[in-house]
Design an enzyme around this catalytic site. Structure first.
Site, short mmCIF file in Angstrom:
data_model
loop_
_atom_site.label_atom_id
_atom_site.label_comp_id
_atom_site.label_asym_id
_atom_site.label_seq_id
_atom_site.Cartn_x
_atom_site.Cartn_y
_atom_site.Cartn_z
N LYS A 181 49.83 61.86 41.28
CA LYS A 181 48.90 61.46 40.11
C LYS A 181 47.83 60.36 40.70
O LYS A 181 47.63 59.63 39.71
CB LYS A 181 49.61 61.35 38.93
N LEU B 29 43.97 53.89 34.73
CA LEU B 29 44.73 54.34 33.73
C LEU B 29 45.05 55.79 33.64
O LEU B 29 44.34 56.56 34.06
CB LEU B 29 43.64 54.24 32.55
N LEU C 265 44.89 58.92 32.07
CA LEU C 265 43.99 59.13 31.15
C LEU C 265 44.58 60.05 30.09
O LEU C 265 44.22 60.49 29.07
CB LEU C 265 42.78 60.07 31.79
N GLY D 90 41.40 50.91 35.85
CA GLY D 90 42.71 50.01 35.81
C GLY D 90 43.46 49.63 37.01
O GLY D 90 44.09 48.71 37.28
N GLU E 263 41.62 46.79 37.68
CA GLU E 263 42.15 45.53 36.86
C GLU E 263 43.50 45.07 37.60
O GLU E 263 43.82 43.86 37.49
CB GLU E 263 42.32 46.29 35.47
N GLU F 275 34.82 53.63 33.34
CA GLU F 275 35.12 53.71 31.82
C GLU F 275 34.13 54.32 31.14
O GLU F 275 34.24 55.00 30.12
CB GLU F 275 35.47 52.29 31.40
#
Ligand code: 1HE
Length: 266
Positions: free
Chosen positions: A33, A72, A74, A117, A120, A140
């Site tokens: 992933k 992230l 999703l 992310g 981040e 984003e």
């Protein structure tokens, strides 16, 4: 959507830890992933940092597979209510704060996609190494969401609000070389050499006096937020504590006795 991030289903771990001497290598291990950051992965990451033995003095953080992280996961945002959305960010914030304001310096080794992310998370680390195949994006805006893992604060401090806005608004992706130039990475190395470089830097940081590392990790960011007079006072107090350590006295004496290394260009 359970917000308890710790695994309970016996599935294989998504974070791997390898310890060699004073350096731990913590690997995001969800390559199928693209190391998308699920709540579970975030929970395992936090647990991995918290479980490190005292013998570990520095950490390398990297990602398995072709990419550091696709950001992230999703698939997890859709089912969240607004209140759960807030809690989702809080889970990330708490995990990231443990990493950034712990006692161990962290080097992040970045390759492939370092996006959303993922960037981040990378911005939480104290030192960043980019392989020359890395690229940086904040999609984003394209996804209809916003930063939620502390990037508004941390990435903006690294490269400025203007660049963060432009990346999010236009989907501008920076190459490794460009990212290095604007301050997303401290070191740029050929593809495949990031881990070796990260481990070399981690070993160097692990050999610092623990109180110096503590001051760098805990006091320096605080001082940067303080008004000048407060910052100078905090610095003087921290300097006094640090130099009062017996280890500091021994290290200073070692230099005066010509037993310690000199500062030379690398
Ligand atoms: C994912 C994710 C993900 C991959 N969440 N599942 N992040 C993004 O918008 C980046 C989205 N990802 C990509 O653009 C691409 O996946 C990559 C450029 C990173 C890699 O491409 P590629 O061709 O190597 O892989 P792939 O075929 O796109 O993905 C492989 C699998 O990973 C596939 O699942 P599969 O079940 O079909 O095999 C993908 O769906 C899955 N996958 N990325 C979930 N991100 C706290 S707020 C932070 C906000 C953000 O992070 S926004 C940025 C989100």
């Amino acid at each position: 959507m359970p917000l308890n991030p710790l695994p309970t289903d016996g599935a294989p771990p998504e974070v791997r830890v390898a310890i060699e001497g004073p350096v731990a290598t913590i690997t995001l291990d969800r390559p199928h992933k693209r190391n998308a950051l699920s709540l579970r992965l975030i929970g395992e990451l936090r647990a991995a940092f918290e479980a490190l033995p005292d013998s570990v003095k520095a950490v390398v953080l990297n990602g398995a597979g072709e990419h550091f992280s696709a950001g992230l996961d999703l698939s997890e945002l859709g089912p969240l209510s607004p209140a759960e959305g807030m809690l989702h960010s809080m889970v990330w914030y708490e995990a990231f704060e443990r990493i950034q304001f712990g006692t161990r310096p962290v080097v992040c080794v970045m390759h492939g996609a370092v996006v959303g992310g993922g960037l981040e998370l990378a911005s939480v680390a104290h030192v960043r190494v980019a392989e020359d195949n890395a690229y940086f994006g904040l999609p984003e805006g394209q996804r209809g969401i916003f930063l939620g893992g502390g990037g508004s604060v941390r990435i903006s401090k690294l490269i400025g609000v203007s660049r963060v806005s432009e990346m999010m608004l236009t989907g501008h992706v920076y190459s490794a070389q460009e990212g290095f130039q604007i301050g997303l990475a401290h070191h740029l190395v050929p593809a495949g050499e990031g881990l070796r470089k990260g481990q070399e830097l981690a070993a160097r940081m692990a050999s610092n006096a623990p109180m110096s590392n503590f001051a760098i990790l805990r006091a320096l960011p605080l001082i940067a937020e303080q008004p000048m007079a407060h910052g100078l006072m905090t610095e003087a107090l921290m300097a006094t504590v640090t130099q009062s350590e017996p280890e500091a006295k021994e290290r200073l004496q070692a230099f005066l006795d010509k037993r310690a290394g000199k500062v030379l260009p690398s």
